[in-house]
Enzyme design. Structure first.
Site, PDB file in Angstrom:
ATOM      1  N   ARG A  29       0.836  -1.205   0.000  1.00 41.02           N
ATOM      2  CA  ARG A  29       0.000   0.000   0.000  1.00 41.02           C
ATOM      3  C   ARG A  29       0.873   1.258   0.000  1.00 41.02           C
ATOM      4  O   ARG A  29       1.880   1.327   0.696  1.00 41.02           O
ATOM      5  CB  ARG A  29      -0.921   0.000   1.209  1.00 41.02           C
ATOM      6  CG  ARG A  29      -1.871  -1.192   1.173  1.00 41.02           C
ATOM      7  CD  ARG A  29      -3.159  -0.951   1.918  1.00 41.02           C
ATOM      8  NE  ARG A  29      -3.913  -2.192   1.991  1.00 41.02           N
ATOM      9  CZ  ARG A  29      -4.722  -2.645   1.047  1.00 41.02           C
ATOM     10  NH1 ARG A  29      -4.908  -1.938  -0.051  1.00 41.02           N
ATOM     11  NH2 ARG A  29      -5.355  -3.786   1.188  1.00 41.02           N
ATOM     12  N   VAL A  96      10.230   8.215  -6.831  1.00 36.60           N
ATOM     13  CA  VAL A  96      11.154   7.175  -6.379  1.00 36.60           C
ATOM     14  C   VAL A  96      11.679   6.491  -7.629  1.00 36.60           C
ATOM     15  O   VAL A  96      10.889   5.993  -8.443  1.00 36.60           O
ATOM     16  CB  VAL A  96      10.468   6.154  -5.444  1.00 36.60           C
ATOM     17  CG1 VAL A  96      11.432   5.033  -5.070  1.00 36.60           C
ATOM     18  CG2 VAL A  96       9.934   6.840  -4.198  1.00 36.60           C
ATOM     19  N   HIS A 100       7.935   1.333 -10.705  1.00 36.25           N
ATOM     20  CA  HIS A 100       6.779   0.889  -9.933  1.00 36.25           C
ATOM     21  C   HIS A 100       5.487   1.202 -10.674  1.00 36.25           C
ATOM     22  O   HIS A 100       5.363   2.222 -11.329  1.00 36.25           O
ATOM     23  CB  HIS A 100       6.756   1.472  -8.521  1.00 36.25           C
ATOM     24  CG  HIS A 100       6.845   2.960  -8.448  1.00 36.25           C
ATOM     25  ND1 HIS A 100       8.006   3.666  -8.692  1.00 36.25           N
ATOM     26  CD2 HIS A 100       5.916   3.888  -8.130  1.00 36.25           C
ATOM     27  CE1 HIS A 100       7.776   4.962  -8.528  1.00 36.25           C
ATOM     28  NE2 HIS A 100       6.512   5.123  -8.193  1.00 36.25           N
TER      29      HIS A 100
END
Length: 114
Positions: A29, A96, A100
């Site tokens: 999450r 980041v 992802h």
């Protein structure tokens, strides 16, 4: 990548609310959710951006999406719908630098996204 926060999450060095895990991918999450359900799916292997993918990574990227579909089903999102996306570099919204996939759901998504 010893300084990458997502590498540390994948290695279990930093806690995260993991909801999916296999040999290639970890799903957890998001700490700053942008929807009622906001899950990040990351490859265990460090790949900084979408631009860094190589031809041999095609199966891994496909696996990220099949993992996302499984998580969406497990979270009860599959029937109503959800959004998946990968941001690339700063102008694309990437903060980041470990590849992802965002899985967002639980509300109606708007278009254009922003």
């Amino acid at each position: 990548m010893s300084e990458c926060i997502f590498c540390k999450i994948a290695a279990g060095e930093i806690p995260a609310e993991r909801i999916y895990e296999d040999d290639l991918v970890v799903g957890f999450r998001d700490l700053s959710p942008q929807a009622p359900t906001h899950v990040l799916l990351i490859p265990r292997r460090h790949i900084a951006t979408l631009n860094d993918l190589q031809p041999q990574d095609e199966a891994l990227v496909g696996h990220l999406y099949t993992a996302a579909a499984k998580v969406a089903a497990d979270e009860g999102l599959a029937e109503r719908g959800y959004r998946t996306l990968i941001n690339c570099n700063e102008d694309g919204g990437q903060t980041v630098f470990h590849l992802h996939l965002h899985l967002l759901g639980g509300r109606r998504m708007r278009w254009p996204p922003g």
